[in-house]
Scaffold this motif. Sequence first.
Motif, PDB file in Angstrom:
ATOM      1  N   ALA A 140       0.809  -1.162  -0.125  1.00  0.00           N
ATOM      2  CA  ALA A 140       0.021  -0.070  -0.251  1.00  0.00           C
ATOM      3  C   ALA A 140       0.766   1.429  -0.273  1.00  0.00           C
ATOM      4  O   ALA A 140       0.582   2.230  -0.750  1.00  0.00           O
ATOM      5  N   VAL A 141       1.824   1.284   0.951  1.00  0.00           N
ATOM      6  CA  VAL A 141       2.829   2.521   0.770  1.00  0.00           C
ATOM      7  C   VAL A 141       3.599   2.760  -0.383  1.00  0.00           C
ATOM      8  O   VAL A 141       3.820   3.606  -0.949  1.00  0.00           O
ATOM      9  N   ARG A 142       3.912   1.212  -1.011  1.00  0.00           N
ATOM     10  CA  ARG A 142       4.692   1.319  -2.232  1.00  0.00           C
ATOM     11  C   ARG A 142       3.927   2.072  -3.408  1.00  0.00           C
ATOM     12  O   ARG A 142       4.213   2.767  -3.965  1.00  0.00           O
ATOM     13  N   THR A 143       2.517   1.805  -3.285  1.00  0.00           N
ATOM     14  CA  THR A 143       1.576   2.168  -4.210  1.00  0.00           C
ATOM     15  C   THR A 143       1.236   3.536  -4.160  1.00  0.00           C
ATOM     16  O   THR A 143       1.388   4.592  -5.182  1.00  0.00           O
ATOM     17  N   MET A 144       1.174   3.922  -2.833  1.00  0.00           N
ATOM     18  CA  MET A 144       1.217   5.666  -2.834  1.00  0.00           C
ATOM     19  C   MET A 144       2.345   6.148  -3.221  1.00  0.00           C
ATOM     20  O   MET A 144       2.182   7.546  -3.726  1.00  0.00           O
ATOM     21  N   THR A 145       3.678   5.857  -2.954  1.00  0.00           N
ATOM     22  CA  THR A 145       4.723   6.398  -3.090  1.00  0.00           C
ATOM     23  C   THR A 145       4.856   6.443  -4.765  1.00  0.00           C
ATOM     24  O   THR A 145       5.217   7.573  -5.251  1.00  0.00           O
ATOM     25  N   GLU A 146       4.568   5.511  -5.347  1.00  0.00           N
ATOM     26  CA  GLU A 146       4.306   5.709  -6.950  1.00  0.00           C
ATOM     27  C   GLU A 146       3.480   6.639  -7.353  1.00  0.00           C
ATOM     28  O   GLU A 146       4.100   7.125  -8.570  1.00  0.00           O
ATOM     29  N   GLN A 147       2.484   6.710  -6.947  1.00  0.00           N
ATOM     30  CA  GLN A 147       1.498   7.721  -7.544  1.00  0.00           C
ATOM     31  C   GLN A 147       1.963   9.006  -7.091  1.00  0.00           C
ATOM     32  O   GLN A 147       1.439  10.033  -7.572  1.00  0.00           O
ATOM     33  N   ARG A 148       2.579   9.215  -6.119  1.00  0.00           N
ATOM     34  CA  ARG A 148       2.972  10.668  -5.751  1.00  0.00           C
ATOM     35  C   ARG A 148       4.486  10.798  -5.940  1.00  0.00           C
ATOM     36  O   ARG A 148       5.157  11.512  -5.150  1.00  0.00           O
ATOM     37  N   THR A 150       6.541  12.334  -7.522  1.00  0.00           N
ATOM     38  CA  THR A 150       6.934  13.900  -7.817  1.00  0.00           C
ATOM     39  C   THR A 150       6.992  14.594  -6.651  1.00  0.00           C
ATOM     40  O   THR A 150       7.545  15.837  -6.531  1.00  0.00           O
ATOM     41  N   TRP A 151       6.213  14.191  -5.717  1.00  0.00           N
ATOM     42  CA  TRP A 151       6.300  14.937  -4.356  1.00  0.00           C
ATOM     43  C   TRP A 151       7.750  15.015  -3.716  1.00  0.00           C
ATOM     44  O   TRP A 151       8.546  14.167  -4.024  1.00  0.00           O
ATOM     45  N   PRO A 152       7.998  16.139  -2.988  1.00  0.00           N
ATOM     46  CA  PRO A 152       9.341  16.137  -2.431  1.00  0.00           C
ATOM     47  C   PRO A 152       9.740  14.993  -1.526  1.00  0.00           C
ATOM     48  O   PRO A 152       8.882  14.579  -0.618  1.00  0.00           O
ATOM     49  N   GLY A 153      11.111  14.576  -1.840  1.00  0.00           N
ATOM     50  CA  GLY A 153      11.348  13.060  -1.097  1.00  0.00           C
ATOM     51  C   GLY A 153      10.859  11.884  -1.602  1.00  0.00           C
ATOM     52  O   GLY A 153      11.400  10.775  -1.262  1.00  0.00           O
ATOM     53  N   GLY A 154       9.718  12.016  -2.632  1.00  0.00           N
ATOM     54  CA  GLY A 154       9.191  10.566  -3.126  1.00  0.00           C
ATOM     55  C   GLY A 154      10.043   9.757  -3.598  1.00  0.00           C
ATOM     56  O   GLY A 154      10.024   8.692  -3.236  1.00  0.00           O
ATOM     57  N   ALA A 155      11.089   9.887  -4.472  1.00  0.00           N
ATOM     58  CA  ALA A 155      12.027   9.125  -5.054  1.00  0.00           C
ATOM     59  C   ALA A 155      13.009   8.220  -4.013  1.00  0.00           C
ATOM     60  O   ALA A 155      13.117   7.434  -3.912  1.00  0.00           O
ATOM     61  N   GLU A 156      13.424   9.292  -3.054  1.00  0.00           N
ATOM     62  CA  GLU A 156      14.133   8.826  -2.211  1.00  0.00           C
ATOM     63  C   GLU A 156      13.289   7.927  -1.024  1.00  0.00           C
ATOM     64  O   GLU A 156      13.962   6.840  -0.584  1.00  0.00           O
TER      65      GLU A 156
END
Length: 286
Positions: A140-148, A150-156
Amino acid sequence: MSEGFLTRPMLRSPAWQRLLHDVYIHRDARLDHRVWCRAAALVLPPGAAIGGLSAAHLWGLEIREARVSVVLPRSRSFRPHPHLVTHRTTLVPADLTVHEGIPVTTPERTAFDLGRRLSRAGALGLLDAMLHRHILGLDAVRTMTEQRLTWPGGAELADLIRIADPRAESPMESHLRLLLIDARLPPAIPQLEIHDRSGGFLARADLAWPESDLIAEYDGDQHRDRAQFRHDVTRLNALRTAGWTVLRFTADDVLRHPRRLVATVSAALAEAAERQSGRHPQSAGR
């Protein structure tokens, strides 16, 4: 008070303590972070919730945080207070839930927010802890991160999710593991069960390289206890007898001397490789 149980003169008496605007608590009540979260929840505007470290605390993590963290939709205003810290952000209904009667960010949104705000070691420790306690669903958190992303710190955060591990049992173990991963050393297995040659259980190792018969342990303050020290000596001798090399590290090693720590583990892995190749480490290259 609006239902007539208390009057304003009663609330101004020494029996009551004012926490926030129109929020009071009896002087004999225990005032901890959870109570402050409940107090803050009473004055939150619609669409806001307890978030950040305070949300992690409400979800069951042992976090020492003085001020209550509040997340607000960007369009909402909120009266500032020294005991509250606010974060304005984009929120959708799926980011919020109610836990024990308190509006709070979901475990996934909590991990997403803190995973981007904390240090890398702090973020990995949080992810590991939430996974270990079955609070968080990694997908769930992986999916949320992939969807966002471009948010600051998302790639990290996406990089940390790839190495998060529910087997880790403390933030310092997670920090130790991250140091070794960042140094590009062979991956270790967290909390590996070690058995003797007859199959009897000996111990669980914080980090282990079974192909190298090497263990790395983090020793917290509890290891200073006399009874724990005696247990550690017995355990260490049993592991050595079973053929394992055990490296023990403290918070000082992890936090103040990470390069020395990495060099120690690297040398031990190299020595194990030398032994496996049939050459004595001291005679190598001579």
